[in-house]
Design an enzyme around this catalytic site. Structure first.
Site, PDB file in Angstrom:
ATOM      1  N   ARG A  82       0.715  -1.229  -0.279  1.00  9.12           N
ATOM      2  CA  ARG A  82       0.213   0.023  -0.109  1.00  9.12           C
ATOM      3  C   ARG A  82       0.664   1.260  -0.006  1.00  9.12           C
ATOM      4  NH1 ARG A  82      -3.207  -3.047   3.574  1.00  9.12           N
ATOM      5  NH2 ARG A  82      -4.885  -4.015   2.527  1.00  9.12           N
ATOM      6  N   LYS A 140       3.178  11.569 -11.378  1.00  8.72           N
ATOM      7  CA  LYS A 140       2.462  10.556 -12.315  1.00  8.72           C
ATOM      8  C   LYS A 140       3.169   9.251 -12.512  1.00  8.72           C
ATOM      9  CE  LYS A 140      -0.523  13.606 -15.098  1.00  8.72           C
ATOM     10  NZ  LYS A 140      -0.888  13.993 -16.496  1.00  8.72           N
ATOM     11  N   GLU A 197       9.672  18.528 -25.328  1.00  5.29           N
ATOM     12  CA  GLU A 197       8.958  19.105 -23.834  1.00  5.29           C
ATOM     13  C   GLU A 197       9.631  20.211 -23.301  1.00  5.29           C
ATOM     14  OE1 GLU A 197       6.281  17.246 -23.094  1.00  5.29           O
ATOM     15  OE2 GLU A 197       6.624  15.407 -24.163  1.00  5.29           O
ATOM     16  N   LYS A 222       7.142  23.371 -13.826  1.00  6.50           N
ATOM     17  CA  LYS A 222       6.398  22.004 -13.534  1.00  6.50           C
ATOM     18  C   LYS A 222       5.996  22.062 -12.118  1.00  6.50           C
ATOM     19  CE  LYS A 222       5.313  17.358 -14.629  1.00  6.50           C
ATOM     20  NZ  LYS A 222       5.253  16.029 -15.375  1.00  6.50           N
ATOM     21  N   GLU A 242      -4.377  17.221 -11.816  1.00  3.29           N
ATOM     22  CA  GLU A 242      -4.974  17.829 -13.248  1.00  3.29           C
ATOM     23  C   GLU A 242      -6.553  18.020 -13.215  1.00  3.29           C
ATOM     24  OE1 GLU A 242      -2.883  15.747 -16.469  1.00  3.29           O
ATOM     25  OE2 GLU A 242      -4.482  15.955 -17.633  1.00  3.29           O
ATOM     26  N   ARG A 259      -3.130  21.679 -14.707  1.00  4.26           N
ATOM     27  CA  ARG A 259      -2.057  20.740 -15.101  1.00  4.26           C
ATOM     28  C   ARG A 259      -2.337  20.079 -16.682  1.00  4.26           C
ATOM     29  NH1 ARG A 259       0.708  16.006 -11.515  1.00  4.26           N
ATOM     30  NH2 ARG A 259       2.123  15.216 -13.129  1.00  4.26           N
ATOM     31  N   ASN A 270      -0.453  19.177 -21.637  1.00  9.47           N
ATOM     32  CA  ASN A 270      -0.711  18.529 -22.799  1.00  9.47           C
ATOM     33  C   ASN A 270      -0.564  19.252 -23.947  1.00  9.47           C
ATOM     34  OD1 ASN A 270      -1.462  16.095 -21.372  1.00  9.47           O
ATOM     35  ND2 ASN A 270      -3.513  16.921 -20.815  1.00  9.47           N
ATOM     36  N   HIS A 312       0.169  17.786 -27.583  1.00 10.03           N
ATOM     37  CA  HIS A 312       0.106  16.109 -27.319  1.00 10.03           C
ATOM     38  C   HIS A 312      -1.151  15.687 -28.040  1.00 10.03           C
ATOM     39  CE1 HIS A 312       3.482  16.916 -24.527  1.00 10.03           C
ATOM     40  NE2 HIS A 312       3.527  15.630 -24.191  1.00 10.03           N
ATOM     41  N   HIS A 355      -0.185  12.712 -30.239  1.00 14.71           N
ATOM     42  CA  HIS A 355      -0.916  11.534 -29.889  1.00 14.71           C
ATOM     43  C   HIS A 355      -1.282  10.922 -31.319  1.00 14.71           C
ATOM     44  CE1 HIS A 355      -0.853  11.551 -25.383  1.00 14.71           C
ATOM     45  NE2 HIS A 355       0.337  11.082 -25.893  1.00 14.71           N
ATOM     46  N   HIS A 381       8.213   9.978 -29.260  1.00 11.67           N
ATOM     47  CA  HIS A 381       7.314  10.804 -28.881  1.00 11.67           C
ATOM     48  C   HIS A 381       7.477  12.320 -28.812  1.00 11.67           C
ATOM     49  CE1 HIS A 381       4.236  11.943 -25.884  1.00 11.67           C
ATOM     50  NE2 HIS A 381       5.104  12.540 -24.990  1.00 11.67           N
TER      51      HIS A 381
HETATM   52  P1  NAD Z   1      12.852   5.621 -21.857  1.00 13.41           P
HETATM   53  O1  NAD Z   1      12.828   5.528 -20.491  1.00 13.41           O
HETATM   54  O2  NAD Z   1      12.541   4.495 -22.713  1.00 13.41           O
HETATM   55  O3  NAD Z   1      14.590   5.949 -22.232  1.00 13.41           O
HETATM   56  C1  NAD Z   1      14.853   6.172 -23.560  1.00 13.41           C
HETATM   57  C2  NAD Z   1      16.035   5.190 -23.954  1.00 13.41           C
HETATM   58  O4  NAD Z   1      17.134   5.946 -23.279  1.00 13.41           O
HETATM   59  C3  NAD Z   1      16.234   3.861 -23.413  1.00 13.41           C
HETATM   60  O5  NAD Z   1      16.585   2.972 -24.047  1.00 13.41           O
HETATM   61  C4  NAD Z   1      16.745   4.189 -22.155  1.00 13.41           C
HETATM   62  O6  NAD Z   1      17.828   2.836 -21.662  1.00 13.41           O
HETATM   63  C5  NAD Z   1      18.005   5.116 -22.535  1.00 13.41           C
HETATM   64  N1  NAD Z   1      18.690   5.928 -21.407  1.00 13.41           N
HETATM   65  C6  NAD Z   1      18.106   6.343 -20.481  1.00 13.41           C
HETATM   66  N2  NAD Z   1      19.035   7.104 -19.831  1.00 13.41           N
HETATM   67  C7  NAD Z   1      20.216   6.963 -20.493  1.00 13.41           C
HETATM   68  C8  NAD Z   1      21.482   7.634 -20.476  1.00 13.41           C
HETATM   69  N3  NAD Z   1      21.791   8.545 -19.439  1.00 13.41           N
HETATM   70  N4  NAD Z   1      22.472   7.009 -21.182  1.00 13.41           N
HETATM   71  C9  NAD Z   1      21.890   6.191 -22.358  1.00 13.41           C
HETATM   72  N5  NAD Z   1      20.975   5.614 -22.503  1.00 13.41           N
HETATM   73  C10 NAD Z   1      20.069   6.153 -21.533  1.00 13.41           C
HETATM   74  O7  NAD Z   1      12.106   6.973 -22.334  1.00 13.41           O
HETATM   75  P2  NAD Z   1      11.899   8.413 -21.861  1.00 13.41           P
HETATM   76  O8  NAD Z   1      11.711   9.175 -23.086  1.00 13.41           O
HETATM   77  O9  NAD Z   1      12.828   8.822 -20.750  1.00 13.41           O
HETATM   78  O10 NAD Z   1      10.260   8.199 -21.173  1.00 13.41           O
HETATM   79  C11 NAD Z   1       9.268   7.854 -22.114  1.00 13.41           C
HETATM   80  C12 NAD Z   1       8.352   7.349 -20.895  1.00 13.41           C
HETATM   81  O11 NAD Z   1       7.940   8.388 -20.198  1.00 13.41           O
HETATM   82  C13 NAD Z   1       7.073   6.784 -21.733  1.00 13.41           C
HETATM   83  O12 NAD Z   1       6.561   5.626 -21.161  1.00 13.41           O
HETATM   84  C14 NAD Z   1       5.926   7.967 -21.270  1.00 13.41           C
HETATM   85  O13 NAD Z   1       4.753   7.492 -21.011  1.00 13.41           O
HETATM   86  C15 NAD Z   1       6.559   8.708 -19.703  1.00 13.41           C
HETATM   87  N6  NAD Z   1       6.227   9.816 -19.448  1.00 13.41           N
HETATM   88  C16 NAD Z   1       5.737   9.925 -18.202  1.00 13.41           C
HETATM   89  C17 NAD Z   1       5.551  11.199 -17.563  1.00 13.41           C
HETATM   90  C18 NAD Z   1       5.045  11.306 -16.187  1.00 13.41           C
HETATM   91  O14 NAD Z   1       4.449  12.523 -15.959  1.00 13.41           O
HETATM   92  N7  NAD Z   1       5.156  10.311 -15.342  1.00 13.41           N
HETATM   93  C19 NAD Z   1       5.740  12.479 -18.595  1.00 13.41           C
HETATM   94  C20 NAD Z   1       6.126  12.181 -19.724  1.00 13.41           C
HETATM   95  C21 NAD Z   1       6.451  10.764 -20.243  1.00 13.41           C
HETATM   96  N1  GLY Z   2       3.621  14.945 -18.472  1.00 13.52           N
HETATM   97  C1  GLY Z   2       2.357  15.525 -17.962  1.00 13.52           C
HETATM   98  C2  GLY Z   2       2.088  15.737 -16.432  1.00 13.52           C
HETATM   99  O1  GLY Z   2       3.109  15.342 -15.779  1.00 13.52           O
HETATM  100  O2  GLY Z   2       1.185  15.977 -16.351  1.00 13.52           O
END
Ligand code: NAD
Ligand code: GLY
Length: 360
Positions: A121, A143, A185, A227, A237, A241, A245, A248, A252, A265
């Site tokens: 939990r 998130k 972003e 942020k 949100e 918040r 988007n 996006h 998307h 993305h």
């Molecule tokens: P990712 O986590 O897949 O990383 C991208 C690639 O870079 C991967 O292959 C990873 O292994 C590699 N990598 C990471 N750090 C590295 C480094 N320092 N050196 C070399 N390689 C490295 O992708 P991302 O773009 O970081 O994240 C995308 C995800 O984030 C999606 O799932 C998306 O939905 C999520 N997201 C979440 C939020 C939120 O608010 N929680 C906001 C935006 C996106």
């Molecule tokens: N990436 C959008 C949010 O955190 O709300």
């Protein structure tokens, strides 16, 4: 080291930003009085580069450290991978006095955060983001979640970390396309929330693209501050918040129509932001100079701006499946000039697409 605070009363936390600071993680976790056992969740790519520094820092600070590696890739942000994490936490008898460290990009941060939110939990977790996207966006704001075969991020929770530690040196090893993707972003924050920041990006675009550290420090800190302010005012949100988007909605649709293969993305968001800027201009919220400046900055950052051509029906179908379609129309974020925004409901989506050159 610079710090930014996410102000959420008793759930407030610090974002620490600096170069070569990963070795201070153990000390920082001690200061937070986190429990004696810690599990670091990462993937082989990031773990191979940074786990040893993290392990040593935590061990030197007196923590008992374990590692969970999940496979690298968005397709592993799944229920199956999450179950694997739970299995190892249970087998390792991790109790409420334990905590998790998410070491990696947004995929690791989202799934490890959700594991922390739900295991027993809820146990504390710390974000150590290593992609630009994770440093400026996903690690901040709580998130967490996983994908479902029927859609991205459909299962999750709002669950804030206890600390975000951003070591800018991790950006040195990030592949070019991942780095540029994160920049989309970054630009978003400037367009809809802070004109001065947009002007800074425009003035230093080449240094930012070539990862000049002094500029990156300012970029990451500014994005985290912007942020943090949004999250502090609207954590769940309900309204504000949703500004995050921006770009996006059409982004998307582009990702869906190109089967998540042609564009990253961030690239899709860049295309979506240009369309949002054109639509905002037609709606009278912005002038043509604003749209031109937005396009020029994205192009200087080597991000795509042209909307791929698919039929009107294909775009309408992709947009109809968007989470932001609610009763009364599609919720859409418009830029007001540069640095401000408004959110409106769009009923005539075909007219919106016509502005982007997509006609029946
Ligand atoms: P990712 O986590 O897949 O990383 C991208 C690639 O870079 C991967 O292959 C990873 O292994 C590699 N990598 C990471 N750090 C590295 C480094 N320092 N050196 C070399 N390689 C490295 O992708 P991302 O773009 O970081 O994240 C995308 C995800 O984030 C999606 O799932 C998306 O939905 C999520 N997201 C979440 C939020 C939120 O608010 N929680 C906001 C935006 C996106
Ligand atoms: N990436 C959008 C949010 O955190 O709300």
């Amino acid at each position: 080291m610079e710090t930014v605070t996410v102000g959420l009363a008793e759930r407030s936390y610090q974002i620490s930003i600096g170069q070569g600071i990963m070795g201070t993680l153990g000390h920082a976790c001690r200061e937070l009085h986190l429990g004696s056992r810690v599990v670091v969740v990462t993937n082989p790519t990031v773990g191979g580069l940074y786990f040893e520094v993290v392990r040593r820092s935590l061990a030197d600070a007196g923590f008992n450290v374990q590692l969970i590696e999940i496979p690298d890739g968005e397709e592993y942000k799944s229920l199956e991978t999450l179950k694997g994490i739970y299995d190892l936490l249970i087998a390792g008898r991790l109790d409420r006095g334990s905590f998790l460290v998410a070491l990696g990009g947004g995929v690791v941060g989202d799934i490890a955060g959700f594991a922390a939110a739900t295991y027993l939990r809820g146990i504390p977790f710390v974000q150590v983001p290593t992609t630009l996207l994770a440093q400026v966006d996903s690690s901040v704001g709580g998130k967490t979640g996983i994908n479902h075969p029927l859609g991205k991020n459909l299962i999750g929770a709002f669950y804030q970390p206890r600390l975000v530690m951003i070591d800018l040196d991790t950006l040195d090893t990030l592949p070019e396309r991942e780095f540029l993707s994160g920049l989309a972003e970054v630009v978003k924050y400037g367009i809809v929330l802070n004109k001065d920041f947009f002007n800074f990006l425009a003035a230093h675009a080449d240094e930012i693209r070539t990862r000049e550290k002094h500029c990156l420090a300012k970029v990451v800190k500014s994005c985290c501050s912007i942020k943090a302010d949004v999250v502090a005012r609207d954590e769940r949100e309900t309204e504000l918040r949703a500004v995050l988007n921006y770009g996006h909605t059409i982004g998307h649709a582009v990702e869906t129509l190109t089967d998540y293969k042609q564009f990253s993305h961030g690239e899709a968001v860049a295309i979506g932001m240009v369309q949002a800027a054109k639509i905002s201009e037609v709606m009278g919220y912005a002038g043509s100079t604003d749209t031109e400046r937005i396009m020029a900055l994205l192009e200087t950052l080597h991000l795509p701006v042209e909307l791929p051509q698919f039929s009107l029906e294909a775009y309408l179908d992709a947009l109809a499946r968007d989470k932001k379609v609610k009763e009364g129309g599609l919720s859409f974020v418009f830029n007001k000039r540069i640095g401000d925004f408004t959110i409106g409901k769009v009923k005539d989506i075909a007219a919106l697409l016509a502005t982007c050159g997509i006609r029946g």
